[in-house]
Design an enzyme around this catalytic site. Structure first.
Site, PDB file in Angstrom:
ATOM      1  CB  SER A  25       6.953  13.234   5.581  1.00  0.00           C
ATOM      2  OG  SER A  25       5.997  13.887   6.395  1.00  0.00           O
ATOM      3  CB  ILE A  26       2.984  10.289   1.863  1.00  0.00           C
ATOM      4  CG1 ILE A  26       4.197   9.667   1.161  1.00  0.00           C
ATOM      5  CG2 ILE A  26       1.857  10.603   0.881  1.00  0.00           C
ATOM      6  CD1 ILE A  26       4.863  10.495   0.109  1.00  0.00           C
ATOM      7  N   GLY A  35      11.817  -3.580   2.209  1.00  0.00           N
ATOM      8  CA  GLY A  35      13.109  -3.675   1.531  1.00  0.00           C
ATOM      9  C   GLY A  35      13.239  -4.796   0.530  1.00  0.00           C
ATOM     10  CG  LEU A  60      -2.076   7.902   5.914  1.00  0.00           C
ATOM     11  CD1 LEU A  60      -3.086   7.535   6.989  1.00  0.00           C
ATOM     12  CD2 LEU A  60      -1.809   6.693   5.033  1.00  0.00           C
ATOM     13  CB  ILE A 113       7.309  -4.127   9.247  1.00  0.00           C
ATOM     14  CG1 ILE A 113       8.530  -3.766   8.408  1.00  0.00           C
ATOM     15  CG2 ILE A 113       7.605  -5.353  10.086  1.00  0.00           C
ATOM     16  CD1 ILE A 113       9.759  -3.339   9.198  1.00  0.00           C
ATOM     17  CB  SER A 166      -0.897   0.003   1.239  1.00  0.00           C
ATOM     18  OG  SER A 166      -1.664   1.185   1.281  1.00  0.00           O
ATOM     19  N   GLY A 208       7.126  -2.321  -1.781  1.00  0.00           N
ATOM     20  CA  GLY A 208       6.761  -0.943  -1.485  1.00  0.00           C
ATOM     21  C   GLY A 208       7.698  -0.011  -2.222  1.00  0.00           C
ATOM     22  CB  SER A 209      10.771   1.819  -1.172  1.00  0.00           C
ATOM     23  OG  SER A 209      10.430   1.668   0.158  1.00  0.00           O
ATOM     24  CB  CYS A 213       0.221   5.657   9.028  1.00  0.00           C
ATOM     25  SG  CYS A 213       0.998   6.835   7.896  1.00  0.00           S
TER      26      CYS A 213
HETATM   27  C1  LIG Z   1       5.949   6.696  -0.210  1.00  0.00           C
HETATM   28  C2  LIG Z   1       5.351   5.663   0.678  1.00  0.00           C
HETATM   29  C3  LIG Z   1       3.992   5.700   0.964  1.00  0.00           C
HETATM   30  C4  LIG Z   1       3.397   4.738   1.775  1.00  0.00           C
HETATM   31  N1  LIG Z   1       2.069   4.784   2.033  1.00  0.00           N
HETATM   32  C5  LIG Z   1       1.467   3.806   2.764  1.00  0.00           C
HETATM   33  C6  LIG Z   1       0.073   3.771   2.963  1.00  0.00           C
HETATM   34  O1  LIG Z   1      -0.665   4.621   2.497  1.00  0.00           O
HETATM   35  N2  LIG Z   1      -0.452   2.758   3.687  1.00  0.00           N
HETATM   36  C7  LIG Z   1       0.337   1.763   4.219  1.00  0.00           C
HETATM   37  O2  LIG Z   1      -0.191   0.843   4.861  1.00  0.00           O
HETATM   38  N3  LIG Z   1       1.665   1.752   4.041  1.00  0.00           N
HETATM   39  C8  LIG Z   1       2.257   2.752   3.323  1.00  0.00           C
HETATM   40  N4  LIG Z   1       3.616   2.717   3.124  1.00  0.00           N
HETATM   41  C9  LIG Z   1       4.413   1.624   3.696  1.00  0.00           C
HETATM   42  C10 LIG Z   1       4.668   0.522   2.661  1.00  0.00           C
HETATM   43  O3  LIG Z   1       3.477  -0.085   2.252  1.00  0.00           O
HETATM   44  C11 LIG Z   1       5.585  -0.557   3.254  1.00  0.00           C
HETATM   45  O4  LIG Z   1       4.932  -1.167   4.339  1.00  0.00           O
HETATM   46  C12 LIG Z   1       6.907  -0.018   3.744  1.00  0.00           C
HETATM   47  O5  LIG Z   1       7.357   1.025   2.914  1.00  0.00           O
HETATM   48  C13 LIG Z   1       7.985  -1.109   3.828  1.00  0.00           C
HETATM   49  O6  LIG Z   1       8.186  -1.744   2.602  1.00  0.00           O
HETATM   50  P1  LIG Z   1       9.292  -1.274   1.518  1.00  0.00           P
HETATM   51  O7  LIG Z   1      10.614  -1.252   2.221  1.00  0.00           O
HETATM   52  O8  LIG Z   1       9.192  -2.281   0.418  1.00  0.00           O
HETATM   53  O9  LIG Z   1       8.895   0.089   1.082  1.00  0.00           O
HETATM   54  C14 LIG Z   1       4.206   3.705   2.325  1.00  0.00           C
HETATM   55  C15 LIG Z   1       5.576   3.670   2.040  1.00  0.00           C
HETATM   56  C16 LIG Z   1       6.163   4.640   1.234  1.00  0.00           C
HETATM   57  C17 LIG Z   1       7.633   4.569   0.950  1.00  0.00           C
END
Ligand SMILES: Cc1cc2nc3c(=O)[nH]c(=O)nc-3n(C[C@H](O)[C@H](O)[C@H](O)COP(=O)(O)O)c2cc1C
Ligand SMILES: Cc1cc2nc3c(=O)[nH]c(=O)nc-3n(C[C@H](O)[C@H](O)[C@H](O)COP(=O)(O)OP(=O)(O)OC[C@H]3O[C@@H](n4cnc5c(N)ncnc54)[C@H](O)[C@@H]3O)c2cc1C
Ligand SMILES: Cc1cc2nc3c(=O)[nH]c(=O)nc-3n(C[C@H](O)[C@H](O)[C@H](O)COP(=O)(O)OP(=O)(O)OC[C@H]3O[C@@H](n4cnc5c(N)ncnc54)[C@H](O)[C@@H]3O)c2cc1C
Ligand SMILES: Cc1cc2nc3c(=O)[nH]c(=O)nc-3n(C[C@H](O)[C@H](O)[C@H](O)COP(=O)(O)O)c2cc1C
Ligand code: FES
Ligand code: FES
Lengths: 233, 300, 300, 233
Positions: free
Chosen positions: C66-67, C239, C69, C185, C17, C260-261, C125
């Site tokens: 620091s989006i 990650g 939501l 996470i 997400s 995610g990222s 969040c």
């Molecule tokens: C830009 C950005 C926006 C995110 N927005 C949400 C969100 O709206 N809801 C949510 O549950 N997680 C959000 N996340 C968290 C990601 O879904 C994910 O749990 C977290 O970034 C770890 O995974 P990653 O290392 O693959 O990014 C956001 C992460 C990033 C980087």
């Protein structure tokens, strides 16, 4: 110490890399250095196969993240080298004996170095690799190729070893465990491997159980009289 | 020069507990007397053999360790390590760990007359089981421990914690109990899988994750504490590898900064940082820099 | 093919997400139908403008966001985003966030008849204040929320949590309340200081820290949950940038893995991972690989 | 897309880098690409100063971590380029007007590109840099050096601008804010900067307040009619 890659030869799974260190970094056979390359934060341990003046040569097996990146190095690239670390073979072994050198894969590197510097202490050499691939880049009369010989280097040594021979072995922990078992009645020094943090004995990252307590492989070793270490935890 | 709780540090750079051992090996590489201080490796009442190998796992921008508090125990520490530490011309901080409150208290008694400036109670080692130097889940226990420690200790007491959801609450209770400062952060919980062998690399699965990767987490933790408890002394650590990292910690509120894994990567890092900070603070006041990034902070 | 709670996923790769938005932009780069699933950006009852810029901070091996939501609110989401998501030939997971229990429940009601397979309650969040989609400090509240959500929801319910000291306890309560799975996470709390300007880069100070740097932390969190709750479905993330990362998550116990990222760094990463995993699982059973690294684990 | 650095010129604070992309990557002036280099996980946005066939030229200010590493690149090194991203200037601006181009530092890059492709839409150009350093590597008749001229490029423009002139400006947010204030009665298009995550509009990382709600600079911009945006939050 900033060092320059001057020559690099690679096969799929092996690297021979020559580097020139900024200043002379004298390494005794059995000692090692910590190498770091761009993109990594923490260095990793490697024992040179040769060192003369500012030149140092490494024999490296491509097994994981850093060694895969090392394979991509080109002459002219810089790497970071810290050392010498660990105790030289010569300070621990009985100098009045002659040794059969047994190398397991790239564990052969410090033994080749040892033979160069102390030929009088060497009775025989055997550097075991599983496949002939290594021959593309390493020329040495004592290469033992398991797949060609149909047996492990330990088996081969068993065939010619004499009652009062001594052994100097370097390779993976499993290889050394096997040797310890097979040659339990012999004087046998082994250079041990372990994942390392600092390389200088302070972080307690590379333990080995010995009869006199837990020692650090990087500082108290890497060479140990195998009768003094307990390789199981 | 840094003043903290009445003690003077040559500079804000100290060695964190653990990676630098008890100083002897490191002193072959650098002059420890150039540093503001040295934190000894956590000592326990009895000797601890530590965890079985492997103890070190490399990951991106960090390292996971599973040392398991290997240490010689207090008797041997006092005989073999403390004299060396006391011979140094720098401030010594003694880190202690215990399975029970009374173990911590015994350790304080044994070390009360040493030349050390502070005690650091290690409450957050990720490499031992619950109740073994791993009290951070229990703020009541921490309150009790600090309260009794303060009664008998002749030195200021810092508690060392990891980053966690209830950090503010824990610190609040520790302050109520009289704690003098906090050390933030201990290594985080981390894990790596060996996908070739399909198994955990560490025998305990989880180890302590440190290095540059955890720096943002450490800074966030210190920020949360600093903005609530403005005057509480803080020893900051977590991924400090150069003077710019150090400045981030100082600007977010650390009074002293500690180098952990950095000395493993390169033993000369602490000296370089001390040197570079000295240059930096030729033009800037150290006191005013502490926490300066929080000024005008818009909390919503 | 992955079976989970009676639903079939083409492959274990889903979009986490947030970073992938609601799919429209990403679908210009990759064929979303090639993936196992897509989690929509967390939606709230009312529109949220998000936090003021900057919203992105680069750090070593990671990113701090620091989006806050930012989202159009449920009405617009249903009108403008849901139809696109429902038109995809892949499983949709809907992430919802609220300030209060009743907001979560309203959202479930509004979305109960969508084609989505699961709901994911975002409880963690890091970019909003307490009680705003940030319930994880309160396991009682989570218990209540899950219990009531389960009563009205027509779809299985996952809760999304960050790594924290009391994760096991929270998950235990959520299981008691009937939760169907966990997503682990969320981004961790991270901070960076601008040392030139001597100020916090983000206006809120702290942001959500994600990317390769947090992978060891994510794996440790999943490990702790998996070994306690062997049969609880887990969506693993944190990650994941290549199939080797994905395998670590699967071997530690994740049933699905979310990117995610990774899609921000390179939108093609999810496709590459799906492709590489397909190759890998030509020779290995997916079911047997889930959690295989825990077998014979020696817990002490 | 894998790309090869073919030429790199540097001064202390600036880089001009030519790269060859694997395939042709057509960029309209105003569009940007995400560049990534070894050792970094996330890419960062840059607008080319020129693009022809597989050749792309960048003008880069050394301001932080990635740009400092870029300075160390050598011909033969590989970098990763993703794009084109964002809306071309030409799709947003009024094509019936002629523009005064105002570049602030490396914000000049896309304007120089624009002038190359659409000379008929350009009335005048002024590329402002604080010190003459840039002249070591960039030759252009319209460089404005604050320290030499004793004033900012905005001040200069103020002196010659006519009532019905239009402006196309690119530079830091502060620069654009200043221009918006100074030239509030003019038609002025600005190419905005913001830290970016994805570069394609999905992560919501690069917001700007506009009269029609919050937009993403990477996707809805980077160019906006400044009368439509609110640069304060
Ligand atoms: C830009 C950005 C926006 C995110 N927005 C949400 C969100 O709206 N809801 C949510 O549950 N997680 C959000 N996340 C968290 C990601 O879904 C994910 O749990 C977290 O970034 C770890 O995974 P990653 O290392 O693959 O990014 C956001 C992460 C990033 C980087
Ligand atoms: C004193 C000493 C001298 C060494 N000399 C050489 C040498 O001359 N040539 C050479 O090729 N290798 C040598 N090694 C081993 C070398 O350090 C590792 O192969 C290397 O660190 C692997 O790094 P990686 O990032 O590629 O592997 P990783 O991705 O970290 O791991 C891949 C595999 O390598 C194993 N491994 C990781 N670290 C070590 C380690 N420190 N020792 C043994 N195995 C490890 C892991 O168990 C894993 O299976 C030596 C090790 C020691 C302790
Ligand atoms: C559409 C677009 C096109 C751009 N084109 C160019 C170009 O052609 N040439 C050029 O030199 N720069 C350009 N930039 C700016 C460039 O992206 C940043 O200077 C670069 O990302 C800084 O990276 P760093 O790691 O060196 O800096 P960091 O270490 O991340 O930060 C150093 C300083 O740079 C600022 N900064 C960081 N990211 C950005 C950003 N995305 N935009 C503006 N400032 C930033 C920070 O506020 C900080 O003060 C462009 C930016 C955008 C949004
Ligand atoms: C190998 C190693 C051993 C450690 N041992 C201890 C210890 O005994 N006591 C302690 O309080 N912290 C210990 N730590 C934690 C460090 O002191 C420090 O808090 C943590 O590593 C974060 O800082 P860093 O990123 O600079 O390493 C250890 C860390 C490492 C890497
Ligand atoms: S690697 Fe640190 S003690 Fe051996
Ligand atoms: S950078 Fe992701 S929306 Fe603009």
């Amino acid at each position: 110490m900033k060092s320059l890659v001057t020559k690099i030869q690679t096969t799929e799974n092996y690297i021979i890399m020559e580097v020139e260190t900024e200043h002379i970094l004298k390494i005794e056979p059995g000692q090692f250095v910590m190498i770091n390359i761009k993109g990594f934060v923490f260095p990793k341990p490697f024992s040179p196969m040769d060192q003369k003046g500012k030149k140092m040569v490494f024999l490296i097996a491509v097994v994981g993240e850093m060694t895969s990146e090392m394979k991509k190095l080109k002459p002219g690239d810089h790497i970071e080298i810290r050392g010498p670390l660990g105790t030289p073979f010569i300070e621990k072994i009985d100098r009045n004996r002659q040794y059969i050198l047994i190398g397991g894969d790239c564990g052969s590197a410090p033994l080749i170095h040892f033979k160069n510097i102390y030929p009088e202490l060497v009775k025989k050499e055997i550097y075991g690799f599983v496949t002939p691939e290594i021959k593309q880049i390493l020329t040495n009369d004592n290469l033992h190729i398991d797949k060609v010989e149909g047996m492990s280097p330990l088996k081969k040594v068993e065939k010619f070893i004499n009652k009062d021979d001594a052994i100097l072995i370097c390779g993976s922990t499993n290889f050394i465990k096997a040797a310890k078992k097979k040659f339990k009645d012999y004087l046998i020094y082994g250079s041990l491997e372990e994942r390392m943090g600092c390389g200088i004995g302070m972080c307690k990252g590379c333990p080995v159980k010995t009869k006199s307590g837990i020692k650090m492989i990087c500082k108290d070793g890497p060479i140990f009289n195998l009768s003094e270490v307990e390789l199981e935890w | 020069m840094v003043n903290i709780l009445g003690f003077t540090f040559k500079n804000p750079v100290i060695i964190a507990s653990g990676p630098g051992g008890n100083g002897k090996e490191l002193s072959n590489y650098i002059d420890l007397n150039r540093l503001g201080g040295f934190t000894a490796k956590t000592v326990t009442l009895k000797e601890r053999p530590g965890n079985p190998p492997p103890r070190i796992v490399n990951v991106k921008a960090g390292i996971i360790n599973s040392i398991g508090l290997q240490n010689p125990g207090i008797d041997k520490f006092i005989k073999e390590d403390l004299p060396f530490l006391e011979s140094l011309n720098t401030n010594i901080i003694l880190s202690i760990g215990g399975d029970t409150k009374s173990e911590y208290l015994s350790l304080i008694e044994r070390l009360n007359d040493s030349k050390a400036v502070f005690f650091e109670l290690n409450l957050s080692c990720p490499n031992v089981s619950k109740h073994n130097t791993n009290l951070e889940h229990d703020s009541d226990a921490i309150y009790e421990l600090v309260k009794e420690a303060k009664k008998i200790s002749k030195k200021p007491i810092f508690i060392k914690l990891g980053s966690n959801l209830f950090l503010e609450k824990i610190v609040k209770r520790a302050i109520d109990a009289g704690v003098d400062g906090v050390s933030l952060i201990n290594s985080s919980k981390g894990l790596k899988v060996d996908i070739k062998k399909k198994r955990l690399i560490l025998k305990r699965g989880i180890g302590g994750f440190s290095g540059p990767a955890i720096k943002p987490i450490a800074l966030a933790a210190i920020f949360n504490i600093k903005r609530k408890f403005k005057h509480l002394p803080i020893i900051g650590m977590g991924g400090i590898f150069d003077y710019k990292d150090a400045l981030e910690f100082i600007m977010i509120g650390a009074n002293l900064i500690a180098i952990g894994s950095g000395v493993m990567a390169d033993p000369e890092i602490p000296i370089k940082i001390a040197h570079d900070l000295e240059n930096y603070f030729k033009n800037d006041s150290y006191e005013k820099t502490i926490g300066c990034a929080l000024e005008g902070f818009y909390d919503r």
